[in-house]
Design an enzyme around this catalytic site. Structure first.
Site, PDB file in Angstrom:
ATOM      1  N   ASP A 428       0.848  -1.191   0.000  1.00  0.00           N
ATOM      2  CA  ASP A 428       0.000   0.000   0.000  1.00  0.00           C
ATOM      3  C   ASP A 428       0.888   1.247   0.000  1.00  0.00           C
ATOM      4  OD1 ASP A 428      -2.459   1.283   0.045  1.00  0.00           O
ATOM      5  OD2 ASP A 428      -2.589   1.286   2.230  1.00  0.00           O
ATOM      6  N   GLU A 431       2.474   4.963  -4.154  1.00  0.00           N
ATOM      7  CA  GLU A 431       2.407   5.844  -5.329  1.00  0.00           C
ATOM      8  C   GLU A 431       3.743   6.534  -5.660  1.00  0.00           C
ATOM      9  OE1 GLU A 431      -1.296   4.624  -4.122  1.00  0.00           O
ATOM     10  OE2 GLU A 431       0.063   5.806  -2.909  1.00  0.00           O
ATOM     11  N   ASP A 504      -9.329   3.630  -2.309  1.00  0.00           N
ATOM     12  CA  ASP A 504     -10.184   4.017  -1.180  1.00  0.00           C
ATOM     13  C   ASP A 504     -11.486   4.630  -1.671  1.00  0.00           C
ATOM     14  OD1 ASP A 504      -8.213   3.131   0.531  1.00  0.00           O
ATOM     15  OD2 ASP A 504      -7.282   5.093   0.735  1.00  0.00           O
TER      16      ASP A 504
END
Length: 820
Positions: A428, A431, A504
């Protein structure tokens, strides 16, 4: 007395005079021109090197490379010098080419294979692509390929513009919100932590610079393999133009010929790769929350699934399982003996999946940070300071995953977790996300596998290289077992290493629609193993929304419920017995259809087919399908139409050409038309293509809970020939790479008094079961006799749904059904 203002005026006059004198002595060089966009001139020179052709206007050079019979690559070097030919997306550029040639006429050059022709106009360098009967598929707009010098960073902003025809429509780009058809929109590719994103919000978590267009009823693809921040415009600024451009790097794109969308997707997969076969358990239902802790809570969730007889294969531990959010550690207060807990969960059929983030806490007493610091594995900024930012653990440094040595080191860090029995890993925040600043500054340096680059170049591949490190490390640590990895961020080619979810989302009906479209878009963009946070990550769903989401999730390749810690818990039983029964029904359906879902995954891995297929892919010649985005097929045999409106008890479904069976009632409906279908809360429109053979397993509480003694074959009558496939292997090893698998081809064809089913088997795997339980739906005649390989089956019967049932050996070659 002279005032202060007068004195200041006098000083100003003296300064102005001095400046005038300096200007006269050193006049400005008016020959220095402002930086402007620069364009290609006329073609002056042509060279050939193997399958590459170089065209030059005397300064700039354009490379036309024949990659395969159906793929041509175009590269631009503004001043004749190409960058190093390296790509994280495309491991090997060249494929098999039957024959290619170059020809010259008065106005142009053509480079041709047996299926596609690339034409280069001499006067203006315009490039166009044609099929083998000279139909124009794509053509440059005026001043198409051009560039502009980047004085701040070096290199160039680079641009390409194509004509956008009035009837042309566009699809793809992977992780985008909004309508499935991209026509009329502009997009940016810059991996972004987009918490609670909305309709048409852009950019999102992943960068997939690949799109498909349909023009003159022919499909083509463009893959703009550029990792810098890039942009796509599909007739937004100018309805007559389609453009793509980037803040740096090289103008390099692949033209991928169709003429069908399926051809384009398969050929794109031949460039960027397919997903390896996943462990079969990962196709089961998975339960997640931020966070399940302490151990007693995890065990209680597991107990509820088994007590309530709701199938589930995995339970997730979010960041709270760690000690102070330090990766590769355990919070011993919450989980005093994680190895024992993981084994107890495993004994009850649950796999444990844990999260790992890229941010490593700055702490000299933390062994991971200490190793990374000693080996200089963390990213540095341009003046050699470490890249530091705050994420969950506090002040962190970040591994440079574009460095092969760092990937090897980080992949080995999973050793202890693997030895404890952890079965899956979830990357997670990659990015990469940084609190406050959003992400890394542009001046962060990256190794880029020896090809060097700033964060401008590496940002969009950072998450992909992190999960690559995870996958490759696990593949070594788990020996012959298949790893299961998930990534939030990535770039084209990420499917070689990981599954994804859409990020999300929010517990709203709008997000149910968004998720349905996103998964279809990801699937046709080469990322097949995708899903949504069922029920929404933030916000509060009611029972109806959650159950409708479970229904959609049943036919998402990746089926996982997930929610934020500040929301009410949302397990399948959280909304009362009525909705619990509905949720159980559909999760059980997922497990019954497991052999079909697994076989579709094999079709992707082996042949490059997408798992989810939108209607435009099935019938691209029907222009109305360019705007349909609710229905899709899972593989090519099951058509799914999720219910996306609150309170709906029916909905309109479009069925493609052919005949289709209502899965629930076996009613037969004609294709190429719309039908209003019942869709009460305990149901969802599911249709089976006539002629299909759909294998089913008995319901299990988790994959491989019990030995399979027979497989049900649901056989749907058709008066035209239809092929179906079933794939079987060990389910968790790489033995399939040595042909230890079975690939079964079933062929069904019937007429007014006869139905024939044949089976061809290839491969070396031997399943444990011996029997098929056959169910024949829609037979048009009263059955008189059933022959299996020339032996008559006496024991058959017809049930109250007019379904003919009998059993036969799994290795049959031919079944014949005869009418009275």
């Amino acid at each position: 007395m002279e005032s202060q203002n007068d004195k200041q005026d006098e000083i100003s006059e003296l300064i102005e005079k001095e400046q005038e004198i300096q200007h006269l002595n050193n006049p400005v060089d008016i020959s220095v021109k402002p930086i402007v966009k620069q364009y290609l001139g006329a073609v002056k020179k042509v060279e050939k090197e193997g399958n590459k052709f170089y065209f030059s206007d005397g300064d700039a050079r354009v490379e036309i490379r024949v990659v395969s019979d159906d793929i041509i690559r175009v590269r631009l070097a503004p001043h004749g010098v190409f960058l190093d030919d390296f790509s994280y997306a495309v491991p090997e550029v060249d494929q098999k080419v039957s024959l290619f040639k170059m020809q010259e006429d008065d106005d142009s050059y053509t480079v041709s294979t047996h299926s596609v022709t690339c034409k280069i106009e001499k006067a203006n360098f315009h490039i166009s692509f044609h099929d083998n009967i000279n139909n124009l598929v794509m053509v440059d707009e005026a001043n198409s390929m051009h560039w502009e010098e980047n004085v701040d960073f070096g290199g160039y902003y680079i641009y390409a513009t194509k004509k956008c025809h009035p009837e042309e429509n566009f699809f793809g780009l992977g992780d985008k919100s909004g309508n499935f058809n991209l026509r009329g929109r502009r997009f940016e590719n810059w991996n972004t932590d987009a918490y609670s994103f909305g309709w048409n919000q852009d950019p999102l978590y992943r960068t997939i610079p690949f799109y498909m267009g349909i023009h003159n009823q022919a499909a083509y693809g463009i893959f703009f393999d550029n990792t810098f921040k890039s942009y796509f415009d599909f007739g937004s600024e100018d309805v007559n133009k389609t453009s793509f451009w980037s803040d740096g790097g090289e103008l390099q794109y692949y033209y991928i010929h169709g003429p069908h969308m399926m051809d384009v997707v398969k050929r794109y997969a031949s460039l960027t790769g397919t997903h390896p076969m996943p462990p079969k358990w990962t196709l089961g239902y998975q339960q997640c929350r931020w966070s399940y802790y302490p151990e007693t809570k995890v065990k209680e969730i597991a107990k509820q699934f088994r007590t309530r007889k709701i199938p589930c294969d995995a339970i997730y531990l979010d960041i709270d399982y760690m000690d102070g959010y330090r990766c590769f550690t355990w919070n011993k207060k919450y989980f005093p003996d994680p190895k024992r807990m993981i084994k107890e969960l495993s004994d009850d059929g649950f796999k444990t999946v844990v999260m790992i983030d890229p941010g490593i806490k700055v702490d000299d007493d933390y062994w991971v940070f200490k190793e990374g610091k000693e080996n200089r594995y963390f990213c540095r900024r341009s003046d050699d300071y470490y890249m530091e930012g705050h994420v969950w653990p506090g002040r962190c440094q970040f591994p440079d995953f574009t460095n092969p040595a760092v990937r090897t080191w980080f992949g080995n860090l999973y050793k202890e977790l693997v030895e404890m029995g952890v079965a899956g890993f979830w990357n997670d925040m990659n990015e990469p996300a940084v609190f406050g600043s959003g992400t890394f500054p542009n001046d962060v340096r990256h190794n880029y596998d020896g090809f060097r680059g700033s964060h401008r170049k590496a940002h969009n591949v950072y998450g992909m290289q992190m999960v690559r490190s995870t996958y490759e490390g696990l593949k070594k640590l788990m020996r012959n077992k298949r790893p299961f990895t998930i990534t939030r961020a990535g770039y084209s080619g990420m499917q070689r290493y990981a599954s994804v979810w859409t990020g999300d989302n929010i517990a709203t009906w709008e997000h149910l629609k968004i998720g349905n479209i996103q998964c279809q878009r990801l699937s046709v963009s080469g990322v097949p193993f995708c899903g949504t946070d069922i029920g929404g990550f933030s916000g509060e769903p009611d029972g109806e929304l959650f159950s409708r989401w479970i229904q959609l999730g049943t036919f998402s390749p990746f089926m996982r419920a997930h929610s934020a810690g500040d929301t009410a818990e949302r397990e399948p039983w959280s909304f009362g017995e009525f909705f619990e029964d509905i949720n159980r029904k559909f999760i059980e359906l997922r497990y019954r259809l497991m052999p079909y879902l697994y076989s579709v995954f094999w079709e992707h891995h082996r042949y490059g087919f997408p798992i989810l297929r939108p209607l435009v892919m099935l019938e691209q010649e029907n222009i109305s399908n360019h705007f349909r985005q609710d229905e899709f097929t899972y593989g090519d045999k099951l058509l799914i139409c999720p219910v996306l409106e609150q309170g709906a008890i029916s909905r309109v479904v479009y069925l493609p050409k052919g005949s289709w069976y209502n899965y629930w009632t076996n009613e037969i409906l004609d294709g190429e038309s719309e039908h209003t279908v019942e869709a009460k809360i305990d149901s969802m429109p599911i249709f089976v293509r006539a002629g299909s053979v759909i294998p089913e397993y008995p319901v299990m509480q988790y994959v491989d809970e019990k030995a399979i003694t027979e497989v049900t074959l649901n056989i749907y009558y058709s008066n035209y020939e239809v092929n179906s496939f079933m794939y079987e292997d060990h389910g968790d090893t790489f033995a399939y790479e040595q042909d230890i698998y079975l690939e079964k081809k079933f062929t069904v064809k019937g007429d007014a008094q006869h139905l024939k089913i044949t089976q061809l088997i290839e491969g070396l795997y031997t399943p444990n079961y011996e029997l098929y339980a056959c169910k024949l739906m829609g037979v048009k005649f009263q059955v008189r006799k059933i022959m299996v390989d020339d032996k008559e089956i006496k024991d058959f019967y017809t049930d109250d749904k007019n379904c003919v049932q009998f059993k036969c050996n799994k290795n049959f070659s031919e079944i014949q059904i005869f009418g009275l």
